[in-house]
Scaffold this active site. Sequence first.
Site, short mmCIF file in Angstrom:
data_model
loop_
_atom_site.label_atom_id
_atom_site.label_comp_id
_atom_site.label_asym_id
_atom_site.label_seq_id
_atom_site.Cartn_x
_atom_site.Cartn_y
_atom_site.Cartn_z
N ASP A 1 38.79 51.26 34.37
CA ASP A 1 38.97 49.99 33.66
C ASP A 1 37.60 49.32 33.51
OD1 ASP A 1 40.19 47.26 32.96
OD2 ASP A 1 41.98 48.44 33.41
N SER B 1 49.23 46.79 30.17
CA SER B 1 48.17 46.98 31.17
C SER B 1 48.59 46.48 32.53
CB SER B 1 46.91 46.24 30.75
OG SER B 1 46.26 46.87 29.69
N ASN C 1 47.61 39.04 54.43
CA ASN C 1 46.33 38.49 54.91
C ASN C 1 46.26 36.98 54.71
OD1 ASN C 1 46.17 38.59 52.12
ND2 ASN C 1 44.03 39.23 52.07
N THR D 1 46.46 35.28 52.20
CA THR D 1 45.64 34.95 51.03
C THR D 1 46.25 35.55 49.78
OG1 THR D 1 43.61 34.92 52.35
CG2 THR D 1 43.35 35.17 49.97
N ILE E 1 47.83 37.29 46.77
CA ILE E 1 48.96 38.11 46.35
C ILE E 1 49.04 39.40 47.18
CG2 ILE E 1 49.05 37.17 44.02
CD1 ILE E 1 47.52 40.60 44.54
N HIS F 1 39.69 42.21 33.35
CA HIS F 1 40.87 43.06 33.23
C HIS F 1 41.04 43.99 34.43
CE1 HIS F 1 43.45 46.19 31.28
NE2 HIS F 1 43.89 45.16 30.57
N PRO G 1 38.38 38.80 48.04
CA PRO G 1 38.94 39.08 49.37
C PRO G 1 40.13 40.03 49.36
CG PRO G 1 39.48 36.84 48.64
CD PRO G 1 38.45 37.36 47.70
N ASN H 1 50.14 47.61 23.24
CA ASN H 1 50.68 46.26 23.04
C ASN H 1 50.94 45.93 21.57
OD1 ASN H 1 50.49 45.76 25.84
ND2 ASN H 1 48.36 45.13 25.62
#
Length: 309
Positions: free
Chosen positions: A62, A254, A113, A115, A117, A99, A70, A191
Amino acid sequence: MYRSLRDVAYVEPNRRVQVSATPNDTYVGDQYALSRIRARRGWSEYGRLWRRQGGAAIAIIDSGIDVFHPELGGKLFDCRSFMTGTGLAAPGCQDSQFHGTHVAGIAAGIANNRTGIAGVAFDAPIMVLQAINSSGYGFTADVAAAMVYAAKNRAKVASYSFSSPESSRAERDAVAYAASRGVVQVGATGNSGARGVQYPAGLSQVIAVGATNRRHKRAAFSTYGPQVEVVAPGKGILSTLPGAAVYGELSGTSMAAPHVAGLAALLRAKGYGAPRTRRLIRRGANDLGSAGRDAKYGYGRINVARTLP
């Protein structure tokens, strides 16, 4: 029989119990895609909660990643830039855009963690191969070289969140080579919102992934066709962005493809080879649209809980 025994008070089924697998990440409750694909239930079955390394390596071809993020930097085991137009590698993979950072977080962001997601394959190390520039495009020589590099250097899964209406011989040869080395290859269908799956997703060795929305429907932008194998959430997906603990939503096939790449990495970490991994992903999908495989949803939306044995 047991009821007649002196020391037996009662008889009932010995039912299975299991622990919850909800990570403590700040925004995990906003990741609607995880509930749609039943990731948390699948993680309960996976048995590696919550390691940061040790899973099957995912190659993210990518625009690079934010190596200081993090959720991602600590998982990086290889980093190369192929943005030369010649297929030659150079040091570095700092995101030229945004991206790649977003895609990498979906596939393999660190979980538990406190934090941000959680990525689908939270314990997978990532190989970042930069082949997309700051304008959002790259060249087939660079993409093909990155595919070959990933296959030669221990990647078990490769995620392709880029597409083109036409395929090149270099790309076809690279995809065939990666398949011969046992890499599970996952590609975004495109797309355009119209019929005509783009490449490399349109090649038979690649799992072609379309996108769904919150309402379990095909996203209006999701390109479709007979090559579509499965679908995954791709509308309004929360993930990592470049910057100090920055997050945001993006939409596109994507964003759908790395959900599938993450699931493939969980399966590869359990020791399944590429052909069986692909079959399990198909069989575990929730059928959507017309009964059976169809051009808009393929075999259906991936289901982590049903797929992980």
